[in-house]
Structures are given as C-alpha cells and as structure tokens.
Design an enzyme around this catalytic site. Structure first.
Site, PDB file in Angstrom:
ATOM      1  N   GLU A   3      18.957  36.854  38.959  1.00  0.00           N
ATOM      2  CA  GLU A   3      17.726  37.042  39.144  1.00  0.00           C
ATOM      3  C   GLU A   3      17.044  37.260  40.446  1.00  0.00           C
ATOM      4  OE1 GLU A   3      16.543  33.651  36.911  1.00  0.00           O
ATOM      5  OE2 GLU A   3      16.540  32.055  38.741  1.00  0.00           O
TER       6      GLU A   3
ATOM      7  N   ASP B  22       9.671  31.282  44.769  1.00  0.00           N
ATOM      8  CA  ASP B  22       9.955  32.869  44.804  1.00  0.00           C
ATOM      9  C   ASP B  22       9.165  33.457  45.546  1.00  0.00           C
ATOM     10  OD1 ASP B  22      11.435  32.164  42.491  1.00  0.00           O
ATOM     11  OD2 ASP B  22       9.672  32.117  41.371  1.00  0.00           O
TER      12      ASP B  22
END
Length: 536
Positions: free
Chosen positions: A223, A70
């Site tokens: 997301e 991420d």
C-alpha cells in the site's frame, strides 16, 4: 490568561518529568546523524510541547509529534506543504506549511464535508492547480478528488472517482504527459487530462518485493505507493508488512522503471527502512515519500509509532537519504533515535501551534479543533462569544455527542477548563480514541459521570452544581482528574484514576490516537472558558 493563574497552572504541574529519549543504533555510515553524545531532550515550543528543531543546526524526530500518519508532501517552489490521513476527524486534511522541511505550521483544513474515514491521500500540483486524491472507508469505499487554485482554498466539493476496491492513491505524470493514479496492491488507473475522472479500467502493473516468511509482520498489505521522477528514472516507493501489529512489521521498499509504464525493477537493498528490534525508538516505520530540501539534499518523510506509545498514533518522521552510484538511494538516519543535522536553506516558520485556547477569536476549527464523525451541520453547534466556547448538546455521552478534539503529541500533558452546563445538560473533558474506547469525566447538575473503557460507570454526587473547573492529567498513560469550585484557586483530586496504555489501534483497530478534548451532551449548551494545555 492572567499571570497569577498561569503561574499557578505551571506550579501545579511542575512534577511532570520530560519525556526521555531511548537509546538506539545509528545506521550504517550515517552522513548526518551525530552519534557521539547521548541525545538531549526535545526542544520545547508552544505550551511546552516538544518540537524537533533543537535550535543548534540539528533536529530530533518526531518531525510532527502525535498522530500525523501517511504523510503526503508537496514541494512547491520555496514552499513545502504536507497533509495526513485524518480518518473521522472533520474538518479534515489540514494543510501544513514549511520552508525548511523541519519547522511546520498548520494552515487550513481542505475537507469540510464528511465523506467517510479519510485514509492516505495524494497531494499534488499539476498545471498550476492543487489536487487532493482522497480514499475513504465508507459505504461503499471509494476514492474522491478535490481541487483548488490556491493551497488555502477554497477547495472544490469532493468528486467520486468510483474506485471502490483500492486505497492509497498516488498521482503521477508519465514521460508522455499522461496522468495516472497508482493504487494499493501494485495497480494503477489512468486519469483524464483534467484529473477529475478516470479513463479505462484498473490494471495491475507491479508485483511488490516480498519479505522472508520468518519475519514478524502484520500482513503483506502492499500500500501507500509514492511515485518520484529523478534523473531519468521513475521510483515507486511502497509500504509492506502491515501498518501496525508487530513493531517489526511495517517497512519501506522501492522499485524503479525508465517509463511510467514499466517494467519495474526491485531495489536490491529492500527493505530500505524497517524496525528490526522491539527496543528501537520507533516502531512500524513505513509509508515513505521522497522530497528535495532547499539546499539540494534529499530526504524521506514517513511515519512510525513511538516505542511504548501506540496511544500517540503514527507520528511523522524525517530521514536523510543518499543517492548511490548505481542510481538507487538509501536512508542514512539509522533508527532515528539521535539528533540529525538539518537540511540547509529555507527560512523557518514558527513550529506547531498552541493548544491552549482563550476563545477570544474565531474557533480554529480544522486547524486545531476537530469534530469526531460529525453529522451534516455539526459546526452549527459551536460558537465563540466573548471568551467563551458555546457547544450545543448532542447525544447522551461522548460516544454519540461528536466531541471536539485536539492532537497532543507529548507522552505526558495536562489540560483544564472552566465548564458551565445548562439545566439538563452534561459536559466534561475526555481522552478519546473512538466512540467505543474513551475515558474522562463529566457532570450534570447533581452527579458526576465517570467514562472508562468507552462506558459510563460511577456516578458520585456533584457538590459543585452547574459550574466548575476540571483538569485532566495524562502522565505517561496514568490519568488523574482534579476539580475546583473557585476557578482554580484550590483543587481536589477526584477519587478515580485510570491507566490508558491500551487505548490504541492494536487493541481497538481504526488507526487513530488517544486525543484530549471536550464534549457537551443532554440538553441546552455547555460553556467552556479558559482552556489551558501544558505538556509535561
């Protein structure tokens, strides 16, 4: 470490084969990939760890090897800063620094207080101040913010924004100067002018593009939104398909709008990144950001799993992009299995850091070493005294002792250390995924304890007493242990081997990686000296 012992360590490990690249396809019309010759092995850096800069004007992914999921990247003048989800490792949210987008050095950890498992963050600079928006899995889940006036801190205490039903915040500033957090699921919420609280309720503003139902994915799971403003457009880049599961699941999609308030138009080329075959070099590629290089070229940073090595977690990848005539962009690095020309400009910093540690100075806590799920005051357990790491005992086994861990990004490596225990103490070396899945070897003054599958198993007699030297070798998931009672001059193989290819997220969940480290349990304190690491 003296020269003779360094040579002995190298000779003992000389049988280790370097990780080899796997063949893959180049993407359509790649503008920076070099498909002519078979790709070379990676360049080697500290402790023979692989590094992406090949030293000849090219680089080879991964950008940062090992678990760096991420990625949240910030361009700040001539400097680039990046951090990653740190989950249950504390101190967490280590800030990495670069000048050329390819070579990265760790600086300091921004988060020292355990507020839960840290997921995908947003790293931003606004009005001269740095912000980290931090989603956590805790009780309850929430999103926090911390801020600092310098990238190295000091960072503020976490402020709870009270957002309990969302993850993956992304800070964005509208054309009207308004501040927002875009959230998972196509939602957003307005921020106060100082960015430290929310205004109003969460609103739904975007329905993400959906893949064909015949594709093998983990779940829809929109997301990781990232908002970028470029030439009059706001671009929203989103991950869908699930983070892990099938290698073909995770992907990158995009939408754009003239205003931060929408409406959002789907990119006609979605998905922009997706693993399409199980034999590709990188699986589950997604969660992308855009960033401009020093030479004005544009790039995307995202993560992926290395083919066959779920155990290494999601590694950071760098993909060149091209802006198209219709105002969209496309990735041009293909499947990232081949060398790519580096972006121009920027003075490189030394890449990475040594994982070996002679404990001659302050412990690199947060920058290199992390506790797993530490209790308040956990750092008080550790001290460094004249070349010795002293770690007070906690718990009875690795599961409840909050071990000290490293991120190792090679497919094969070995690490070893002198270990001395106190009466009643137990200590050792581990390969640790989480408190329910780990392996390793420990000892007390009379017996060894074998850790396997997250359990304590065999307890053969210990002829070495309270001090010995231990080595763990993980060669492409095959684990061996060696012991020495004379400081590493002679070694005896421990009669228990292991295979750890299943110690990963798709078996256990949690989005973590298998990490080398050390633990101290039982009574007293364990002393660790001359910790050496070498990639194979």
């Amino acid at each position: 470490m003296d020269i003779s012992r360094r040579a002995a360590f190298g000779a003992a490990l000389a049988g280790g084969a370097a990780a080899l690249l796997r063949p893959g396809e180049a993407g359509a019309a790649p503008d920076r990939t070099l498909p002519a010759a078979p790709p070379p092995d990676w360049k080697r850096g500290f402790d023979d760890q692989r590094i992406c800069d090949l030293g000849d004007g090219r680089f080879l992914n991964p950008l940062l090897a090992g678990d760096h999921p991420d990625p949240a990247i910030l361009k700040d003048g001539a400097d680039y800063y990046m951090t990653f989800s740190s989950f249950d490792s504390y101190p967490g949210l280590t800030i990495w620094h670069s000048r050329d987008l390819v070579n990265w050095q760790p600086r300091k950890a921004a988060l020292t207080k355990n507020i839960g498992a840290v997921w995908a963050v947003s790293l931003e600079k606004h009005a001269g101040r740095y912000f980290l928006y931090i989603p956590v899995k805790a009780s309850p889940n929430s999103i926090f913010v911390i801020w600092a006036d310098h990238i190295d801190g000091p960072w503020s205490d976490p402020i709870d924004l009270g957002l309990h039903d969302h993850i993956d915040p992304c800070h964005a500033v509208g054309e009207d100067g308004s501040r927002w957090l875009f959230l998972s699921g196509g939602d957003r919420v307005r921020l106060s002018e100082d960015g430290l609280s929310t205004i109003g309720k969460v609103e739904h503003v975007y329905d993400p593009w959906h893949y064909p139902e015949t594709w093998d994915v983990e779940s829809f799971s929109p997301e990781g939104p990232k908002i970028h403003r470029h030439k009059g457009w706001f671009y929203m880049i989103t991950a869908v398909g699930g983070t892990a599961g099938p290698p073909t699941g995770h992907m990158v999609i995009a939408a754009r709008a003239r205003s931060i308030h929408g409406p959002w138009e789907q990119c006609p080329a979605n998905p922009l990144v997706r693993t399409v075959r199980n034999d590709e070099a990188w699986w589950s590629r997604g969660h992308a950001s855009l960033v401009e290089a020093p030479d004005g070229s544009w790039w995307s940073v995202y993560h992926g799993f290395e083919n066959g090595y779920w155990t290494l977690g999601r590694q950071a990848l760098l993909d060149p992009i091209e802006w198209t005539a219709d105002g969209w962009f496309r990735m041009t690095g293909g499947d990232l299995s081949r060398p790519i020309r580096k972006p121009g400009g920027g003075a490189p910093v030394p890449h990475g850091q040594a994982l070996s540690d002679d404990f001659s100075g302050p412990l690199a806590l947060g920058r290199k070493w992390n506790f797993f799920k530490p209790a308040p005051g956990e750092s008080d357990r550790v001290s460094v005294e004249a070349g010795t790491l002293v770690l007070k005992a906690s718990g009875k086994a690795p599961a409840d002792s909050s071990p000290l861990l490293l991120i190792a990004g090679d497919t094969g490596y070995a690490f070893e250390c002198d270990i001395e225990i106190a009466p009643g103490g137990t200590a050792g070396l581990v390969l640790f995924y989480d408190e329910k899945l780990y392996c390793g070897l420990g000892f007390d003054e009379k017996r060894f304890v074998t850790h396997q599958y997250g359990m304590e198993r065999g307890r053969p007699a210990n002829p070495y007493g309270r001090r010995l030297r231990m080595r763990v070798t993980n060669r492409q998931h095959i684990v061996a242990f060696h012991l020495s009672g004379d400081g590493g001059k002679t070694w005896k193989r421990f009669d228990r081997g292991m295979e750890v290819s299943g110690y990963h997220h798709n078996v256990r969940g949690g989005f973590l990686m298998l990490r080398p480290g050390l633990y101290s349990a039982g009574a007293g304190a364990a002393k660790f000296r001359d910790f050496r690491f070498r990639a194979l």
